[in-house]
Design an enzyme around this catalytic site. Structure first.
Site: not given
Ligand code: MV4
Length: 446
Positions: A164, A201, A292
């Site tokens: 995230g 990178k 999930r």
């Protein structure tokens, strides 16, 4: 097969899981916070247990209460949905210890994939392409400087406990790297209690393309093609589609094979997703694995005519994969309808839905837990519904989406419907010409 599944979640996904359980003849238990008393998942489950006040920490994240709810109702399995406890190793372990089947990954698997540097090392060993970078964690700033010189700027520092975007920094030169070193570690420490960093990178303007996979406990695995999730804002996905407009049959074959290789290498059981970054030359690199069911699993279901939650439950019960080759013949798009104001930085707009009418007709699916009179609580994410269209071609799926969005009436709260309407008219979107940077320059017309 399980007799009774407790759904440790709320909202549309809780309802989604209940629906499949009903079709499979499995009893269901809903859990709910006092803020969700009037939610549809409570009404449609066979039983419902109140697990506490609105705050997630005292309800949907409270493992002790959820295990107690399993015991009271005699549930033999838990479906965690997405978010909340779905990728919590400790919860997976507690379920195991209490003889309750966790319909998700084992604690070991969650830990292995939750540590990103470790996950990457595992994938490299399995022969899955990864972004060039540090093999494992960076020891100190000098090691970071050395590594950056070797892989050549621009580079990206990533928190090993991340995801995230937290604890992640792009560095274009050594000066930025020096600054990023402390700030990224501090951010990671605060967010995850772990400031381990690795380096890669920096891939400029990548696409986010993920492969849905499934594996059984006998070592069989297959992939169920890709989803393009490049239309996102601040790491929140807004639109997903399959096939990706950037995909070729050659690239799908390569990415699919890599994803199956990854699944088999870790002996993964259940459904999951391998996320890849794809650069403009169609090089692809492993990014993360999700253990999930995801919000966007729906579009895969639509193009392959396959209930992924049913598959997930069957795999958890020990059934075998019927490994088949799959080629998408249809095109599906999902728009996430959130209670947010797209004209004001997508700020959340909880409140009462005073009037509600949802679209229908051929090729339209709406996964929602709301209705006229429903109050969207301020405590959880702002997803109101998922609007999915499926058609023979991308153009038709877009046209259908425009028609569906026009038919969709949600009054009382601001929603992202106007955003999706403008996106569907955007020339670059229509041409399939977009990367993860798309939303940085997209401006709403008033
Ligand atoms: C990257 C990247 C470019 N180069 N890694 C964002 C969340 C985290 N899971 C990984 N992310 C990225 N990793 C390298 N080497 C760009 C991103 C990225 C991104 C990735 C997918 C979807 C949206 C994104 C938005 C910003 C940055």
């Amino acid at each position: 097969m399980f007799k009774k599944i407790l759904i440790a979640n709320r909202g549309e996904i809780a309802l989604r899981v209940i629906r499949t359980c009903k079709e499979m003849g499995i009893k269901t238990v809903a859990v709910y916070s006092t803020a969700d008393r009037d939610s549809l998942h409570v009404r449609f489950a066979d039983e419902a247990v109140c697990i506490g006040p609105p705050q997630s920490s005292q309800s949907y994240l409270d493992m002790v209460k959820i295990i107690a709810a399993c015991e009271i109702t005699n549930a033999d399995a838990v479906h965690p949905g997405y978010g909340f406890l779905s990728e919590n190793a400790q919860f997976s372990k507690i379920c195991q210890e209490n003889g309750i089947k966790f319909i998700g990954a084992s604690p070991e698997m969650i830990n292995a994939m939750g540590d990103k540097a470790n996950a990457k090392a595992t994938m490299l060993k399995a022969g899955v392409p990864c972004v060039p970078g540090s093999p494992g964690l960076l020891r100190d700033l000098d090691h970071a400087k050395e590594t950056a010189k070797k892989i050549v700027y621009p580079v990206m520092m990533k928190a090993t406990a991340g995801g995230g975007g937290k604890g992640m920094r792009v560095c274009w030169d050594e000066k930025q790297l020096i600054e990023a070193w402390d700030s990224a570690r501090k951010e990671a420490k605060a967010a995850f209690g772990n400031d381990g960093m690795y380096m890669e990178k920096f891939i400029e303007e990548p696409r986010h393309i993920e492969i849905q996979i499934a594996g059984d406990r006998y070592g069989n695995a297959c992939h169920l093609s890709e989803r393009d999730c490049s239309i996102q804002r601040r790491h929140q996905k807004l639109v997903e589609e399959t096939p990706s407009p950037f995909m070729t049959s050659k690239l799908r074959d390569k990415m699919g094979k890599a994803a199956v290789k990854a699944t088999k290498a870790i002996k993964y059981e259940g459904v999951g997703t391998i996320e890849f970054l794809v650069d403009k030359h169609r090089n692809f690199y492993f990014m993360e694995m999700n253990t999930r069911i995801q919000v966007e699993h729906t579009i895969t279901e639509e193009v392959i005519n396959y209930d992924l939650v049913k598959e997930q439950i069957k795999l958890a019960a020990g059934e075998k994969i019927v490994g088949k080759e799959y080629f998408p013949q249809l095109h599906a798009i999902q728009c996430r309808i959130n209670a947010e104001d797209p004209f004001n930085g997508f700020r959340p707009c909880p409140g009462k839905i005073t009037n509600y009418h949802q679209p229908g007709g051929h090729g339209i699916r709406v996964d929602a837990h709301v209705y006229a009179g429903y109050v969207i609580p301020p405590y959880y994410d702002s997803l109101i519904s998922k609007l999915i269209t499926v058609a023979q071609t991308r153009e038709e799926a877009i046209t259908k989406m425009e028609r569906a969005l026009e038919e969709y009436y949600i009054e009382g709260v601001m929603t992202t419907i106007p955003f999706h309407q403008q996106l569907m008219k955007n020339a670059d979107f229509r041409a399939g010409n977009f990367t993860t940077k798309f939303m940085e320059t997209f401006v709403m017309k008033k």
